[in-house]
Scaffold this motif. Structure first.
Motif, PDB file in Angstrom:
ATOM      1  N   PHE A 162       0.731  -1.475  -0.257  1.00 31.29           N
ATOM      2  CA  PHE A 162      -0.026   0.270  -0.369  1.00 31.29           C
ATOM      3  C   PHE A 162       0.747   1.032  -0.097  1.00 31.29           C
ATOM      4  O   PHE A 162       0.324   2.097  -0.252  1.00 31.29           O
ATOM      5  N   TRP A 163       1.930   0.749   0.299  1.00 25.97           N
ATOM      6  CA  TRP A 163       2.669   2.080  -0.342  1.00 25.97           C
ATOM      7  C   TRP A 163       4.186   2.049  -2.039  1.00 25.97           C
ATOM      8  O   TRP A 163       4.222   2.913  -2.579  1.00 25.97           O
ATOM      9  N   LEU A 164       4.179   0.688  -2.379  1.00 32.97           N
ATOM     10  CA  LEU A 164       4.992   0.543  -3.487  1.00 32.97           C
ATOM     11  C   LEU A 164       3.901   0.954  -4.369  1.00 32.97           C
ATOM     12  O   LEU A 164       4.121   1.208  -5.033  1.00 32.97           O
ATOM     13  N   GLY A 165       3.132   0.362  -3.924  1.00 27.80           N
ATOM     14  CA  GLY A 165       2.030   0.295  -5.571  1.00 27.80           C
ATOM     15  C   GLY A 165       1.458   1.683  -5.696  1.00 27.80           C
ATOM     16  O   GLY A 165       1.308   1.835  -6.959  1.00 27.80           O
ATOM     17  N   PRO A 166       0.833   2.589  -5.105  1.00 27.28           N
ATOM     18  CA  PRO A 166       0.686   3.749  -5.065  1.00 27.28           C
ATOM     19  C   PRO A 166       1.661   5.000  -5.534  1.00 27.28           C
ATOM     20  O   PRO A 166       1.320   5.156  -6.879  1.00 27.28           O
ATOM     21  N   PHE A 167       3.318   4.931  -5.078  1.00 29.89           N
ATOM     22  CA  PHE A 167       4.297   5.216  -5.406  1.00 29.89           C
ATOM     23  C   PHE A 167       4.826   4.814  -7.276  1.00 29.89           C
ATOM     24  O   PHE A 167       4.761   5.930  -8.023  1.00 29.89           O
ATOM     25  N   ILE A 168       4.174   3.928  -7.638  1.00 31.10           N
ATOM     26  CA  ILE A 168       4.858   3.149  -8.409  1.00 31.10           C
ATOM     27  C   ILE A 168       3.713   3.315  -9.275  1.00 31.10           C
ATOM     28  O   ILE A 168       3.845   4.096 -11.251  1.00 31.10           O
ATOM     29  N   GLY A 169       2.275   3.793  -9.445  1.00 34.87           N
ATOM     30  CA  GLY A 169       1.190   4.041 -10.302  1.00 34.87           C
ATOM     31  C   GLY A 169       1.293   5.556 -10.443  1.00 34.87           C
ATOM     32  O   GLY A 169       1.206   6.320 -11.696  1.00 34.87           O
ATOM     33  N   ALA A 170       2.285   6.317  -9.116  1.00 35.68           N
ATOM     34  CA  ALA A 170       1.973   7.691  -9.453  1.00 35.68           C
ATOM     35  C   ALA A 170       3.173   7.657 -10.645  1.00 35.68           C
ATOM     36  O   ALA A 170       3.340   9.033 -11.088  1.00 35.68           O
ATOM     37  N   ALA A 171       4.438   7.249 -10.147  1.00 34.70           N
ATOM     38  CA  ALA A 171       4.891   7.290 -10.975  1.00 34.70           C
ATOM     39  C   ALA A 171       4.737   7.509 -12.694  1.00 34.70           C
ATOM     40  O   ALA A 171       5.704   7.973 -13.421  1.00 34.70           O
ATOM     41  N   LEU A 172       4.207   6.153 -13.043  1.00 32.23           N
ATOM     42  CA  LEU A 172       3.743   5.322 -13.971  1.00 32.23           C
ATOM     43  C   LEU A 172       3.006   6.539 -14.616  1.00 32.23           C
ATOM     44  O   LEU A 172       3.203   7.147 -15.853  1.00 32.23           O
ATOM     45  N   ALA A 173       1.895   7.210 -14.451  1.00 30.14           N
ATOM     46  CA  ALA A 173       1.232   8.119 -14.404  1.00 30.14           C
ATOM     47  C   ALA A 173       1.777   9.516 -15.008  1.00 30.14           C
ATOM     48  O   ALA A 173       1.495  10.287 -15.415  1.00 30.14           O
ATOM     49  N   ALA A 174       2.683   9.634 -13.858  1.00 30.60           N
ATOM     50  CA  ALA A 174       3.492  10.981 -14.178  1.00 30.60           C
ATOM     51  C   ALA A 174       4.137  10.883 -15.688  1.00 30.60           C
ATOM     52  O   ALA A 174       4.637  12.029 -16.456  1.00 30.60           O
ATOM     53  N   LEU A 175       4.946   9.893 -16.144  1.00 26.34           N
ATOM     54  CA  LEU A 175       5.272   9.669 -16.896  1.00 26.34           C
ATOM     55  C   LEU A 175       5.195   9.592 -18.197  1.00 26.34           C
ATOM     56  O   LEU A 175       4.890  10.183 -18.727  1.00 26.34           O
ATOM     57  N   TYR A 176       3.906   8.683 -18.192  1.00 26.59           N
ATOM     58  CA  TYR A 176       2.882   8.770 -19.115  1.00 26.59           C
ATOM     59  C   TYR A 176       2.330  10.252 -19.530  1.00 26.59           C
ATOM     60  O   TYR A 176       1.915  10.835 -21.000  1.00 26.59           O
ATOM     61  N   HIS A 177       2.272  10.926 -18.502  1.00 28.94           N
ATOM     62  CA  HIS A 177       1.518  12.502 -18.670  1.00 28.94           C
ATOM     63  C   HIS A 177       2.178  13.338 -19.469  1.00 28.94           C
ATOM     64  O   HIS A 177       2.436  13.938 -20.797  1.00 28.94           O
ATOM     65  N   GLN A 178       3.795  13.160 -18.951  1.00 25.37           N
ATOM     66  CA  GLN A 178       4.817  14.193 -19.011  1.00 25.37           C
ATOM     67  C   GLN A 178       5.642  13.658 -20.630  1.00 25.37           C
ATOM     68  O   GLN A 178       5.229  14.989 -21.560  1.00 25.37           O
ATOM     69  N   ILE A 179       5.729  12.603 -20.702  1.00 25.89           N
ATOM     70  CA  ILE A 179       6.549  12.081 -21.879  1.00 25.89           C
ATOM     71  C   ILE A 179       5.357  11.847 -23.426  1.00 25.89           C
ATOM     72  O   ILE A 179       5.294  12.843 -24.647  1.00 25.89           O
ATOM     73  N   VAL A 180       3.533  11.286 -23.194  1.00 25.12           N
ATOM     74  CA  VAL A 180       3.175  10.813 -23.621  1.00 25.12           C
ATOM     75  C   VAL A 180       2.551  11.734 -24.105  1.00 25.12           C
ATOM     76  O   VAL A 180       1.639  12.203 -25.024  1.00 25.12           O
ATOM     77  N   ILE A 181       1.409  11.961 -23.291  1.00 27.35           N
ATOM     78  CA  ILE A 181       0.049  13.419 -23.289  1.00 27.35           C
ATOM     79  C   ILE A 181       0.981  14.854 -23.948  1.00 27.35           C
ATOM     80  O   ILE A 181       0.570  15.300 -25.052  1.00 27.35           O
ATOM     81  N   ARG A 182       1.735  15.494 -23.141  1.00 25.56           N
ATOM     82  CA  ARG A 182       2.695  16.302 -23.096  1.00 25.56           C
ATOM     83  C   ARG A 182       3.188  16.548 -24.409  1.00 25.56           C
ATOM     84  O   ARG A 182       2.678  18.291 -24.763  1.00 25.56           O
ATOM     85  N   ALA A 183       3.483  15.491 -25.506  1.00 27.86           N
ATOM     86  CA  ALA A 183       4.340  15.905 -26.476  1.00 27.86           C
ATOM     87  C   ALA A 183       3.144  15.872 -27.618  1.00 27.86           C
ATOM     88  O   ALA A 183       3.488  16.007 -28.321  1.00 27.86           O
ATOM     89  N   ILE A 184       2.162  15.425 -27.392  1.00 31.48           N
ATOM     90  CA  ILE A 184       0.714  15.644 -28.420  1.00 31.48           C
ATOM     91  C   ILE A 184       0.338  17.089 -28.598  1.00 31.48           C
ATOM     92  O   ILE A 184       0.399  17.676 -27.663  1.00 31.48           O
ATOM     93  N   PRO A 185       0.496  17.274 -29.566  1.00 32.87           N
ATOM     94  CA  PRO A 185       0.076  19.154 -30.029  1.00 32.87           C
ATOM     95  C   PRO A 185      -1.483  19.053 -30.182  1.00 32.87           C
ATOM     96  O   PRO A 185      -1.545  18.161 -30.134  1.00 32.87           O
ATOM     97  N   PHE A 186      -1.742  20.144 -29.146  1.00 32.93           N
ATOM     98  CA  PHE A 186      -3.070  20.785 -29.116  1.00 32.93           C
ATOM     99  C   PHE A 186      -3.427  21.700 -30.013  1.00 32.93           C
ATOM    100  O   PHE A 186      -2.551  22.844 -30.432  1.00 32.93           O
ATOM    101  N   LYS A 187      -4.721  21.313 -30.968  1.00 34.25           N
ATOM    102  CA  LYS A 187      -4.975  21.934 -31.950  1.00 34.25           C
ATOM    103  C   LYS A 187      -5.776  23.184 -31.614  1.00 34.25           C
ATOM    104  O   LYS A 187      -6.698  22.414 -31.803  1.00 34.25           O
ATOM    105  N   SER A 188      -5.842  23.857 -31.867  1.00 31.56           N
ATOM    106  CA  SER A 188      -6.911  24.312 -31.901  1.00 31.56           C
ATOM    107  C   SER A 188      -8.025  25.273 -33.148  1.00 31.56           C
ATOM    108  O   SER A 188      -7.610  25.634 -34.016  1.00 31.56           O
ATOM    109  N   LYS A 189      -9.084  24.935 -33.485  1.00 35.61           N
ATOM    110  CA  LYS A 189     -10.287  25.440 -34.325  1.00 35.61           C
ATOM    111  C   LYS A 189     -10.448  27.859 -33.729  1.00 35.61           C
ATOM    112  O   LYS A 189     -10.743  27.408 -33.448  1.00 35.61           O
TER     113      LYS A 189
END
Length: 189
Positions: A162-189
């Motif tokens: 209940f410490w290791l699992g949440p910290f791994i999950g949080a690290a993966l979410a941060a990594l996914y958000h910073q590397i994958v999602i933030r790298a996608i350019p948003f286009k405004s219409k």
């Protein structure tokens, strides 16, 4: 309840009530180390006090229900419990990133006001999925408070999950958000 807590504490701490979320935001460089450590200490102290208050009001039920301490349920392996905590926390922390993303605020002016709503829904949905497996940790402070006040062997047997699992999950979410999602350019219409 999470919706209300995040909404009410947003002006004080940014809604930080979970060390895993704080850790994820620290990894994404949205929070300083000193502030992250301070928040985590306060979150743990708050959870300990909260568990003590619950025990003082409902001693019989508290003991009968195991003090609300997280444990891997019988029929599930420790790795299943760890996996449930990782995935559940990933969903929560990724939702926090999405609901509070500054790029999103530029497009959706209502997002800062409504950010606690999807966060509360994420916690609700994670609970539906993981209560049978682990009782749903996803918040190391809450798990610590319950284990410390209940203080029986079964509360500590799998506590590391209940410490290791949440910290791994949080690290993966941060990594996914910073590397994958933030790298996608948003286009405004």
């Amino acid at each position: 309840m999470i919706f209300a807590l995040v909404y009410c504490t947003a002006g004080i701490s940014g809604g930080h009530i979970n060390p895993a979320v704080t850790f994820g935001l620290f990894l994404a460089r949205k929070l300083s180390l000193i502030r992250a450590v301070f928040y985590m200490i306060m979150q743990c102290l708050g959870a300990i006090c909260g568990a003590a208050v619950v025990k003082s009001f409902q001693k019989t039920q508290y003991e009968r229900l195991g003090g609300g301490a997280n444990m891997v349920s019988s029929g599930y392996s420790k790795s299943s419990g760890l996996g449930a905590e990782i995935v559940g926390t990933f969903v929560l922390v990724y939702t926090v990133f999405s609901a509070t993303d500054a790029k999103r605020n530029a497009r959706d002016s209502h997002v800062p006001i409504l950010a606690p709503l999807p966060i509360g829904f994420a916690v609700f949905l994670v609970h539906l999925a993981t209560i049978p497996v682990t009782g749903t940790g996803i918040n190391p402070a809450r798990s610590l408070g319950a284990a410390l006040i209940y203080n029986k062997d079964q509360a500590w047997d799998d506590h590391w999950i209940f410490w290791l699992g949440p910290f791994i999950g949080a690290a993966l979410a941060a990594l996914y958000h910073q590397i994958v999602i933030r790298a996608i350019p948003f286009k405004s219409k």
